[in-house]
Design a protein around this motif. Structure first.
Motif, PDB file in Angstrom:
ATOM      1  N   SER A 140       0.804  -1.226   0.000  1.00 53.02           N
ATOM      2  CA  SER A 140       0.000   0.000   0.000  1.00 53.02           C
ATOM      3  C   SER A 140       0.839   1.280   0.000  1.00 53.02           C
ATOM      4  O   SER A 140       0.326   2.346  -0.302  1.00 53.02           O
ATOM      5  N   LEU A 141       2.129   1.192   0.335  1.00 52.52           N
ATOM      6  CA  LEU A 141       2.978   2.376   0.394  1.00 52.52           C
ATOM      7  C   LEU A 141       3.304   2.856  -1.016  1.00 52.52           C
ATOM      8  O   LEU A 141       3.831   2.106  -1.837  1.00 52.52           O
ATOM      9  N   ILE A 142       2.964   4.102  -1.305  1.00 47.99           N
ATOM     10  CA  ILE A 142       3.162   4.665  -2.639  1.00 47.99           C
ATOM     11  C   ILE A 142       4.640   4.953  -2.896  1.00 47.99           C
ATOM     12  O   ILE A 142       5.342   5.512  -2.048  1.00 47.99           O
ATOM     13  N   ASP A 143       5.121   4.566  -4.076  1.00 46.30           N
ATOM     14  CA  ASP A 143       6.456   4.898  -4.553  1.00 46.30           C
ATOM     15  C   ASP A 143       6.290   5.923  -5.668  1.00 46.30           C
ATOM     16  O   ASP A 143       5.878   5.585  -6.778  1.00 46.30           O
TER      17      ASP A 143
ATOM     18  N   THR B 208       0.296   4.329 -13.265  1.00 49.94           N
ATOM     19  CA  THR B 208       0.456   3.121 -12.448  1.00 49.94           C
ATOM     20  C   THR B 208      -0.063   3.358 -11.037  1.00 49.94           C
ATOM     21  O   THR B 208      -0.782   2.522 -10.467  1.00 49.94           O
ATOM     22  N   ILE B 209       0.283   4.507 -10.473  1.00 51.49           N
ATOM     23  CA  ILE B 209      -0.168   4.824  -9.112  1.00 51.49           C
ATOM     24  C   ILE B 209      -1.674   5.031  -9.081  1.00 51.49           C
ATOM     25  O   ILE B 209      -2.363   4.566  -8.157  1.00 51.49           O
ATOM     26  N   GLU B 210      -2.213   5.718 -10.098  1.00 46.93           N
ATOM     27  CA  GLU B 210      -3.659   5.964 -10.141  1.00 46.93           C
ATOM     28  C   GLU B 210      -4.436   4.652 -10.170  1.00 46.93           C
ATOM     29  O   GLU B 210      -5.461   4.504  -9.488  1.00 46.93           O
TER      30      GLU B 210
ATOM     31  N   GLY C 114      -7.309   9.905  -7.527  1.00 44.23           N
ATOM     32  CA  GLY C 114      -6.330  10.744  -8.188  1.00 44.23           C
ATOM     33  C   GLY C 114      -6.588  10.823  -9.678  1.00 44.23           C
ATOM     34  O   GLY C 114      -7.238   9.945 -10.251  1.00 44.23           O
ATOM     35  N   GLN C 115      -6.082  11.875 -10.293  1.00 41.63           N
ATOM     36  CA  GLN C 115      -6.199  12.062 -11.738  1.00 41.63           C
ATOM     37  C   GLN C 115      -4.815  12.327 -12.313  1.00 41.63           C
ATOM     38  O   GLN C 115      -4.055  13.138 -11.775  1.00 41.63           O
TER      39      GLN C 115
ATOM     40  N   ALA D  40       4.307  15.234  -8.142  1.00 41.52           N
ATOM     41  CA  ALA D  40       5.092  14.735  -9.263  1.00 41.52           C
ATOM     42  C   ALA D  40       5.374  13.246  -9.097  1.00 41.52           C
ATOM     43  O   ALA D  40       5.624  12.765  -7.988  1.00 41.52           O
ATOM     44  N   CYS D  41       5.345  12.538 -10.216  1.00 39.23           N
ATOM     45  CA  CYS D  41       5.628  11.099 -10.231  1.00 39.23           C
ATOM     46  C   CYS D  41       6.825  10.837 -11.143  1.00 39.23           C
ATOM     47  O   CYS D  41       7.399  11.748 -11.729  1.00 39.23           O
TER      48      CYS D  41
END
Length: 304
Positions: free
Chosen positions: A207-210, A217-219, A245-246, A268-269
């Motif tokens: 569940s931890l976002i990178d 991918t995160i969305e 998220g968008q 930012a990603c």
């Protein structure tokens, strides 16, 4: 035809209700033992048990089906076939052999893609355009049995695991009733050898976002992990759950807060950026970005 049923969560409960509405006799329902839940950790019955009790059906809740004594209720029920949906226990061959027509499984994917525990979530996470329901004849393998019927279901861009679950639960309930009604006419088809993927069980560690990953991918992961286990990112040393998220065409150092507004928090990603529109602080509720920021103000440039 007598139809025994084995299942536990809401996905399975929808199928049991459909089988009963269709007029099939259900001599026995198998479900997981009651589990402690809620703040008081009181024992709670499964969704399937609630349906069974509402209809006055016999219920068996074995911890395991390996022992002969645990299989006795199914033998005594004299079912012609057993329908299995998200039961949560492995069925040994001795159980599969009890109903004279075998055991049918309602699986929430188009097999052989996404065999395993979390097919709904993994399909969203992978960006699949569609998924579906497979009714298969069970064997001793992990979702490897021959297929009897399938029904494709599109995955909409806004689908979460919760919304897709409800769509597939309805599709599975309808399809298993069709399969039971036409069982003598159905020809089992072996699953293709190609295209096999496995949907491993979800873990909180995932569940931890990178933020180094691409925004899309995160969305997808936000939607795939909604409602469980949710996705988490650190903002000013505080773990914040992210629910919506968008993707936005913007750039910066991964994890950098690029903009803050009532519309959302732009982060930012690795590729692109994500506008976070629904967030939740520890002990709080899920809130739209505007309401969240009133109680948890953020600063530009802060790296989560």
């Amino acid at each position: 035809m007598k139809v025994a049923f084995a299942g536990t969560p809401e996905f399975a409960a929808r199928a049991l209700e459909a089988i009963l509405r269709a007029g099939f006799e259900v001599p026995l329902v198998l479900t997981q033992p009651d589990r402690p839940s809620g703040r008081g950790m009181q024992l709670q019955a499964s969704a399937v048990k609630h349906v069974a009790l509402e209809h006055g059906l016999p219920v068996s809740q074995p911890v395991s089906l390996k022992a002969e004594v645990s299989r006795a209720p199914l033998i005594e029920a004299g079912a012609d076939v057993m329908v299995v949906a998200a039961y949560g226990l492995i069925l040994p061959q001795a159980v599969l052999d009890i109903p004279r027509l075998g055991c049918l499984n309602i699986h929430a994917s188009l097999l052989p893609r996404w065999r395993g525990a979390a097919p709904i979530q993994r399909a969203i996470e992978a960006g699949d355009a569609q998924t579906g329901i497979t009714i298969m004849q069970m064997d001793a393998g992990l979702d490897t049995g021959p297929m009897l019927m399938t029904r494709a279901v599109p995955i909409n861009p806004q689908d979460t695991a919760a919304s897709l679950h409800d769509t597939l639960a309805a599709a599975g309930a309808g399809l298993v009733v069709e399969a039971l009604g036409a069982l003598s006419k159905l020809t089992p088809q072996a699953q293709p050898a190609e295209g096999v993927t496995y949907a491993k069980k979800l873990s909180r560690e995932e569940s931890l976002i990178d933020w180094r990953e691409p925004a899309d991918t995160i969305e997808r992961r936000l939607r795939a992990f909604d409602p469980f286990p949710g996705c988490v990112a650190q903002f000013e040393s505080t773990p914040i759950k992210l629910w919506r998220g968008q993707c936005v065409a913007a750039s910066g150092t991964p994890g950098e807060v690029l903009a803050i507004s009532d519309e959302g928090v732009l982060v930012a990603c690795g590729q692109g950026a994500l506008l976070l529109t629904e967030l939740q602080k520890p002990g709080g509720k899920r809130l739209c970005a505007r309401d969240f920021l009133r109680g948890f103000p953020l600063k530009l440039g802060v790296t989560p």
